[in-house]
Design a protein around this motif. Structure first.
Motif, PDB file in Angstrom:
ATOM      1  N   ASN A 308     -76.341  -5.543 -25.116  1.00 38.48           N
ATOM      2  CA  ASN A 308     -76.752  -5.417 -26.510  1.00 38.48           C
ATOM      3  C   ASN A 308     -75.777  -4.594 -27.347  1.00 38.48           C
ATOM      4  N   TYR A 309     -74.827  -3.928 -26.703  1.00 39.12           N
ATOM      5  CA  TYR A 309     -73.848  -3.142 -27.448  1.00 39.12           C
ATOM      6  C   TYR A 309     -72.513  -3.893 -27.586  1.00 39.12           C
ATOM      7  N   ARG A 310     -72.523  -5.190 -27.343  1.00 46.98           N
ATOM      8  CA  ARG A 310     -71.300  -5.991 -27.289  1.00 46.98           C
ATOM      9  C   ARG A 310     -70.416  -5.830 -28.516  1.00 46.98           C
ATOM     10  N   ASN A 311     -70.969  -6.048 -29.712  1.00 46.90           N
ATOM     11  CA  ASN A 311     -70.170  -6.002 -30.932  1.00 46.90           C
ATOM     12  C   ASN A 311     -69.605  -4.610 -31.196  1.00 46.90           C
ATOM     13  N   GLY A 312     -70.414  -3.591 -30.962  1.00 43.42           N
ATOM     14  CA  GLY A 312     -69.935  -2.222 -31.147  1.00 43.42           C
ATOM     15  C   GLY A 312     -68.798  -1.882 -30.198  1.00 43.42           C
ATOM     16  N   LEU A 313     -68.942  -2.332 -28.954  1.00 42.93           N
ATOM     17  CA  LEU A 313     -67.894  -2.086 -27.962  1.00 42.93           C
ATOM     18  C   LEU A 313     -66.588  -2.763 -28.374  1.00 42.93           C
ATOM     19  N   LEU A 314     -66.676  -4.026 -28.789  1.00 39.22           N
ATOM     20  CA  LEU A 314     -65.470  -4.752 -29.166  1.00 39.22           C
ATOM     21  C   LEU A 314     -64.793  -4.138 -30.386  1.00 39.22           C
ATOM     22  N   MET A 315     -65.584  -3.631 -31.311  1.00 38.52           N
ATOM     23  CA  MET A 315     -65.007  -3.000 -32.499  1.00 38.52           C
ATOM     24  C   MET A 315     -64.258  -1.724 -32.124  1.00 38.52           C
ATOM     25  N   VAL A 316     -64.889  -0.858 -31.331  1.00 42.78           N
ATOM     26  CA  VAL A 316     -64.259   0.403 -30.941  1.00 42.78           C
ATOM     27  C   VAL A 316     -63.052   0.149 -30.050  1.00 42.78           C
ATOM     28  N   ALA A 317     -63.216  -0.772 -29.086  1.00 46.16           N
ATOM     29  CA  ALA A 317     -62.110  -1.088 -28.186  1.00 46.16           C
ATOM     30  C   ALA A 317     -60.940  -1.699 -28.950  1.00 46.16           C
ATOM     31  N   GLY A 318     -61.237  -2.553 -29.933  1.00 52.45           N
ATOM     32  CA  GLY A 318     -60.182  -3.152 -30.733  1.00 52.45           C
ATOM     33  C   GLY A 318     -59.372  -2.105 -31.485  1.00 52.45           C
ATOM     34  N   LEU A 319     -60.065  -1.129 -32.072  1.00 56.16           N
ATOM     35  CA  LEU A 319     -59.375  -0.050 -32.790  1.00 56.16           C
ATOM     36  C   LEU A 319     -58.553   0.805 -31.828  1.00 56.16           C
ATOM     37  N   TYR A 320     -59.118   1.089 -30.657  1.00 55.30           N
ATOM     38  CA  TYR A 320     -58.416   1.903 -29.661  1.00 55.30           C
ATOM     39  C   TYR A 320     -57.111   1.230 -29.233  1.00 55.30           C
ATOM     40  N   PHE A 321     -57.188  -0.045 -28.869  1.00 59.15           N
ATOM     41  CA  PHE A 321     -55.985  -0.726 -28.380  1.00 59.15           C
ATOM     42  C   PHE A 321     -55.001  -1.043 -29.503  1.00 59.15           C
ATOM     43  N   LEU A 322     -55.495  -1.209 -30.729  1.00 66.03           N
ATOM     44  CA  LEU A 322     -54.585  -1.358 -31.863  1.00 66.03           C
ATOM     45  C   LEU A 322     -53.757  -0.080 -32.031  1.00 66.03           C
ATOM     46  N   PHE A 323     -54.418   1.062 -31.896  1.00 62.71           N
ATOM     47  CA  PHE A 323     -53.723   2.347 -31.960  1.00 62.71           C
ATOM     48  C   PHE A 323     -52.706   2.454 -30.840  1.00 62.71           C
ATOM     49  N   GLN A 324     -53.082   2.018 -29.637  1.00 62.65           N
ATOM     50  CA  GLN A 324     -52.179   2.079 -28.493  1.00 62.65           C
ATOM     51  C   GLN A 324     -50.959   1.185 -28.682  1.00 62.65           C
ATOM     52  N   VAL A 325     -51.132   0.077 -29.365  1.00 63.30           N
ATOM     53  CA  VAL A 325     -50.022  -0.835 -29.611  1.00 63.30           C
ATOM     54  C   VAL A 325     -49.106  -0.319 -30.721  1.00 63.30           C
ATOM     55  N   LEU A 326     -49.668   0.282 -31.761  1.00 60.86           N
ATOM     56  CA  LEU A 326     -48.881   0.688 -32.922  1.00 60.86           C
ATOM     57  C   LEU A 326     -48.193   2.036 -32.746  1.00 60.86           C
ATOM     58  N   LEU A 327     -48.852   2.993 -32.103  1.00 62.66           N
ATOM     59  CA  LEU A 327     -48.278   4.343 -32.000  1.00 62.66           C
ATOM     60  C   LEU A 327     -46.894   4.344 -31.355  1.00 62.66           C
ATOM     61  N   PRO A 328     -46.659   3.610 -30.264  1.00 58.24           N
ATOM     62  CA  PRO A 328     -45.337   3.663 -29.625  1.00 58.24           C
ATOM     63  C   PRO A 328     -44.204   3.058 -30.441  1.00 58.24           C
ATOM     64  N   VAL A 329     -44.508   2.318 -31.505  1.00 58.71           N
ATOM     65  CA  VAL A 329     -43.428   1.709 -32.300  1.00 58.71           C
ATOM     66  C   VAL A 329     -43.246   2.408 -33.644  1.00 58.71           C
TER      67      VAL A 329
END
Length: 459
Positions: A308-329
């Protein structure tokens, strides 16, 4: 962040805000949780060894007890090591927390406590900066939300209702994606001149010439070529090779050799063994169960369902991994070469890419009387800090702030200059580095912008 597990089957959600059946199938199918359980045990043991080892090897003493002044990450100056022998007790507590994590004893509390304590240690000093310390923060953060205590744990012994033999597949894929980011950026960062002509490998190997048996071998050009090429290729392909069933065993064997080589030659703590521990997420869960937990009840696949927390998880995880992708560049949007300026280097998986040495003279000038004071950093800093303060711009800037504040205690306003500043990168000739006309005491630090008082790499 509602990531706690609901172990009751939830309503099937084939289409919604974040995608379709394919996304559900990849991230929210259930799988045997044996990889996560054994990783928890490995992880707890390794972070315990890292904590106790930091005491035994003198790392805590050199970096958190002996210095009279510290260089924390900028904006974290409020974080200070505990005075006296307090940091010894601090690391003992972290070591005990590691044991608790391995045992699954008060797992969630232990994991959160360790994450906070390790993150604070990382931020309160950067003289002994290591990319692996940052990775440990990220993995610890993820582990805080994973149900790694649901089997083979003291928590289950105390509360049998916690026990489960499955987990959602996103646990595996979040770990895999984090590793893919780390290794891919590490490979890309090596694709620059000093690595490709193997001169950086020569610099790395020179301090190891006295190693028993292999010291002379490590000085050979043909060895440097193998190491240089293997470093790029391994980092770029190891994650895809582990994911692909036909190459998985070969990739694992190569991974063992690669990481043991790094452990022996570079002596980089627990990282090589942590990297090997991650391998459990790439093998079939039933294989992991049959090797480590023969008596554990196998997981029988059930109807696909989403939590039942699917959408919330995907939103938070998406932001987390976007940060992980952008910070190193981020260094690509900052003027000049990061190899020269160091701006954007940290937390970017730029590992073992440069060796820096510097020299210069710090000078303070009273802004009212024009009296000149020669500043000798040896009176304030350890040998390790001295090496940094002349060759890294943020260290030079922080030291200038420290000297300025010391003079303020005597009601003196001073300008701080670094004269005759020069650095050498990877053994190359010294070149001017810090503008001698810049009053570092008045400059502001801009974490995502270029500092013009760093002289151009190619004037």
């Amino acid at each position: 962040m509602p990531l706690s597990y609901n172990w009751q089957r939830t309503k099937n959600v084939p289409y919604n805000l974040f995608g379709n059946k394919m996304l559900n199938r990849v991230l929210f199918q259930r799988m045997d949780n044996s990889p996560l359980i054994i990783f928890r045990i490995f992880f707890g043991i390794l972070i315990s060894l890292e904590s106790f080892g930091a005491i035994a090897t003198g790392w805590v003493k050199r970096n958190l007890i002996d210095p009279t002044h510290f260089f924390p990450f900028i904006d974290f100056e409020w974080l200070h090591p505990i005075p006296g022998n307090g940091m010894y007790y601090y690391f003992v507590i972290m070591g005990i927390l590691g044991i608790c994590i391995a045992l699954g004893l008060k797992y969630r509390v232990s994991m959160i406590a360790f994450t906070f304590m390790w993150s604070a240690t990382y931020l309160m000093q950067k003289t002994a900066y290591n990319n692996h310390y940052y990775l440990l923060i990220l993995i610890s953060l993820l582990m805080c939300f994973f149900p790694a205590h649901r089997s083979r744990s003291v928590d289950v012994k105390l509360n049998p209702t916690l026990e489960a033999n499955s987990m959602f597949a996103y646990v595996k894929w979040f770990i895999v994606l984090q590793l893919l980011i780390v290794y891919t950026y590490a490979s890309i960062a090596k694709m620059y001149g000093d690595w490709l002509d193997f001169s950086m490998i020569k610099v790395l190997m020179q301090p190891r010439k006295d190693y028993w048996l292999v010291g002379e071998l490590l000085q050979q050009l043909w060895v440097h070529k193998i190491i240089g090429v293997a470093g790029i290729v391994f980092d770029l392909l190891i994650i895809p090779a582990l994911l692909y069933k036909k190459t998985r065993k070969t990739a694992f064997i190569l991974s063992i050799f690669f990481h043991l080589f790094n452990s022996i030659v570079f002596q980089i703590g627990i990282f090589p063994y942590l990297a090997l521990a991650f391998s459990v997420f790439f093998f079939d869960p039933e294989t992991i169960r049959s090797i480590f937990f023969k008596s554990k009840t196998p997981y029988v696949p059930t109807v696909l369902s989403s939590p039942n927390y699917r959408n919330g998880l995907l939103m938070v995880a998406g932001l987390y991994f976007l940060f992980q992708v952008l910070l190193p560049v981020r260094h690509y949007i900052i003027e000049d070469d990061v190899l020269w300026t160091e701006e954007g280097h940290r937390m970017s998986w730029r590992m073992m890419l440069r060796s820096r040495t510097g020299k210069g003279n710090f000078m303070a000038i009273d802004e009212h009387t024009n009296e000149i004071y020669r500043i000798d950093p040896k009176n304030y800093l350890t040998k390790a800090q001295l090496r940094k303060v002349y060759s890294y711009p943020d260290f030079a800037w922080q030291f200038a702030q420290y000297i300025k504040n010391n003079f303020k205690k005597d009601n003196k306003d001073v300008a701080i200059f670094l004269k005759n500043s020069e650095i050498s990168i990877n053994g190359k000739p010294y070149k001017p580095f810090i503008d001698p006309k810049t009053n570092l005491a008045k400059e502001r630090w801009k974490p995502f912008k270029h500092h013009t008082w760093i002289l151009p790499s190619n004037p």
